[in-house]
Design an enzyme around this catalytic site. Structure first.
Site, short mmCIF file in Angstrom:
data_model
loop_
_atom_site.label_atom_id
_atom_site.label_comp_id
_atom_site.label_asym_id
_atom_site.label_seq_id
_atom_site.Cartn_x
_atom_site.Cartn_y
_atom_site.Cartn_z
N ILE A 238 0.84 -1.21 0.00
CA ILE A 238 0.00 0.00 0.00
C ILE A 238 0.87 1.26 0.00
CG2 ILE A 238 -1.69 1.31 1.37
CD1 ILE A 238 -2.87 -1.46 2.22
N ASP B 66 11.02 2.31 6.49
CA ASP B 66 10.61 0.91 6.61
C ASP B 66 11.86 0.11 6.94
OD1 ASP B 66 9.80 -1.84 6.01
OD2 ASP B 66 8.11 -0.98 4.92
N ARG C 186 -3.60 0.71 11.07
CA ARG C 186 -4.30 0.30 12.29
C ARG C 186 -4.14 1.41 13.31
NH1 ARG C 186 -6.56 -2.53 9.52
NH2 ARG C 186 -6.56 -4.80 9.42
N GLU D 109 -14.23 0.23 17.06
CA GLU D 109 -15.04 0.80 15.99
C GLU D 109 -16.48 0.37 16.20
OE1 GLU D 109 -12.89 -0.80 12.63
OE2 GLU D 109 -11.26 0.62 12.87
N HIS E 26 -13.64 2.40 8.76
CA HIS E 26 -12.87 1.25 8.27
C HIS E 26 -13.37 0.80 6.88
CE1 HIS E 26 -10.06 -2.03 9.95
NE2 HIS E 26 -9.93 -1.95 8.64
P1 NAD Z 1 2.69 -4.98 3.48
O1 NAD Z 1 3.07 -6.12 4.35
O2 NAD Z 1 2.85 -5.11 2.01
O3 NAD Z 1 3.51 -3.67 3.92
C1 NAD Z 1 3.62 -3.24 5.24
C2 NAD Z 1 5.03 -2.66 5.42
O4 NAD Z 1 5.11 -2.13 6.75
C3 NAD Z 1 6.15 -3.70 5.29
O5 NAD Z 1 7.05 -3.29 4.28
C4 NAD Z 1 6.78 -3.72 6.67
O6 NAD Z 1 8.18 -3.92 6.62
C5 NAD Z 1 6.44 -2.33 7.16
N1 NAD Z 1 6.51 -2.16 8.61
C6 NAD Z 1 6.12 -3.03 9.57
N2 NAD Z 1 6.36 -2.49 10.79
C7 NAD Z 1 6.92 -1.27 10.57
C8 NAD Z 1 7.38 -0.24 11.43
N3 NAD Z 1 7.33 -0.36 12.75
N4 NAD Z 1 7.88 0.88 10.86
C9 NAD Z 1 7.95 1.01 9.50
N5 NAD Z 1 7.52 0.07 8.65
C10 NAD Z 1 7.02 -1.06 9.17
O7 NAD Z 1 1.19 -4.65 3.86
P2 NAD Z 1 0.16 -3.78 2.99
O8 NAD Z 1 -0.61 -4.67 2.08
O9 NAD Z 1 0.85 -2.59 2.44
O10 NAD Z 1 -0.87 -3.34 4.15
C11 NAD Z 1 -0.44 -2.49 5.21
C12 NAD Z 1 -1.48 -2.45 6.29
O11 NAD Z 1 -2.63 -1.76 5.82
C13 NAD Z 1 -2.07 -3.82 6.68
O12 NAD Z 1 -1.32 -4.53 7.58
C14 NAD Z 1 -3.40 -3.47 7.28
O13 NAD Z 1 -3.24 -3.28 8.66
C15 NAD Z 1 -3.74 -2.17 6.59
N6 NAD Z 1 -4.91 -2.29 5.74
C16 NAD Z 1 -5.98 -1.55 6.07
C17 NAD Z 1 -7.13 -1.61 5.32
C18 NAD Z 1 -8.30 -0.76 5.65
O14 NAD Z 1 -9.42 -1.18 5.43
N7 NAD Z 1 -8.09 0.44 6.16
C19 NAD Z 1 -7.19 -2.48 4.21
C20 NAD Z 1 -6.06 -3.23 3.88
C21 NAD Z 1 -4.92 -3.13 4.65
#
Ligand code: NAD
Length: 314
Positions: free
Chosen positions: A157, A176, A237, A266, A287
């Site tokens: 994302i 990251d 989150r 929520e 959400h």
């Molecule tokens: P992803 O695993 O592709 O990317 C997440 C990145 O965060 C990874 O590169 C990881 O190394 C990095 N990361 C982890 N802890 C970290 C920290 N402390 N500091 C910096 N970077 C850190 O996941 P994604 O598909 O990009 O999704 C990201 C998050 O988005 C999901 O885990 C989920 O919680 C959230 N999400 C929310 C919705 C929504 O409805 N709002 C929908 C989908 C995903």
């Protein structure tokens, strides 16, 4: 391929509202499916011992207690991306597999994140509400063009958001622990420390993954490093930012603003959460990051595919 007799042994509980593709994809294979999209935590505790598979979105919490009571449980399917609502350690301890639909909602979350940023930058919710009440007074916003976007969590994302922000003329900086040079250079950006990112960014996008034991990435100390007019967007989150510290920060820095798609509860339960969402410099959505027709269909198809593969049913 398994026989019908074996298949009929799989009892699947779907706990949250999911696209019909997933429900019909399971029932059409003669699997025994109970669709309970509004099941309460108490009912879940009572019923879980009957099931081999549980399918959840983010509403249902698959706690250690649920897992311990789920004596037949073999698979937890998360029809979505984050697994912070699942006690992963308890699942591993009990040899329960977790499947997700990672990547299937990326485009929808990116579009929401950018719309939240623009809504804050141009005061759209406030001005829209005024205009509907006949008050056409203007409020000056800021452009995104030429500003610096700090992306915390440069995964699927984070990276896709950077591509769109770059197209809007923004400069990209990312933090990251896992770095991908090809990705960051493709958006003419650079990685930095968290501290530097917080100090130089005009807009901060929180896009990290969390598990149920993660500490907040932004706490009081980190929030104190932000620019006074920082715009913060959180689509990951709520627990990625320490809530009470964020509330204090936003109360003291009225020219900063916060948009979130995620809350700890929520709807909000704690006093600090209720106060946070009531602030003028905060906007909140319920959400809806993955709540588009396209994302829900992709999530349902991918969850179905991965679940069937895991339980060995074609
Ligand atoms: P992803 O695993 O592709 O990317 C997440 C990145 O965060 C990874 O590169 C990881 O190394 C990095 N990361 C982890 N802890 C970290 C920290 N402390 N500091 C910096 N970077 C850190 O996941 P994604 O598909 O990009 O999704 C990201 C998050 O988005 C999901 O885990 C989920 O919680 C959230 N999400 C929310 C919705 C929504 O409805 N709002 C929908 C989908 C995903």
């Amino acid at each position: 391929m398994e026989t019908d007799a074996v298949r009929s042994n799989y009892k699947i509980l779907i706990c949250d509202k999911v696209d019909d593709i997933l429900v019909s994809g399971l029932t059409s294979r003669k699997l025994d499916v109970s669709y309970e999209p509004e099941i309460s935590p108490q009912e879940l505790m009572q019923r879980i011992p009957e099931f081999d598979v549980i399918v959840v979105r983010s509403r249902t919490k698959v706690t250690g207690d649920v897992i311990e009571k789920g004596r037949r449980l073999k698979v937890i399917a998360r029809a979505g991306v984050g697994i912070d609502n699942i006690d992963v350690k308890a699942a591993q301890k009990n040899n329960i597999k977790i499947v997700t639909a990672a990547g299937s909602s990326t485009d929808s979350v990116v579009e929401l994140a950018i719309s939240l940023a623009i809504n804050l930058a141009r005061h759209i919710p406030e001005l829209c509400s005024n205009a509907k009440r006949g008050m056409f007074n203007k409020k000056t916003g800021v452009e995104l063009h030429s500003k610096t976007a700090g992306i915390i969590g440069f995964g699927r994302i984070g990276f896709q958001t950077a591509i769109s922000l770059r197209a809007l003329g923004m400069n990209i900086i990312a933090y990251d622990p896992i770095q991908n040079e090809e990705r960051i250079s493709s958006v003419s950006g650079r990685y930095s420390t968290l501290q530097e990112l917080l100090k130089v960014s005009d807009l901060i996008f929180v896009m990290v993954t969390l598990d149920s034991g993660s500490k907040p990435v932004l706490q009081e100390k980190e929030l104190s490093m932000l620019k006074h007019s920082a715009i913060i967007v959180n689509t990951s989150r709520a627990e990625a930012i320490h809530g009470p510290s964020l509330l204090n920060y936003l109360k003291l820095n009225r020219s900063s603003s916060y948009a979130t798609d995620v809350l700890v509860n929520e709807p909000p339960v704690e006093e600090w959460e209720k106060e946070l969402v009531s602030l003028d410099n905060v906007i909140v959505t319920p959400h809806i990051g993955a709540q588009t027709v396209e994302a829900q269909q992709r999530i349902a198809m991918l969850t179905l595919e991965r679940l069937l593969e895991t339980i060995g049913v074609e």
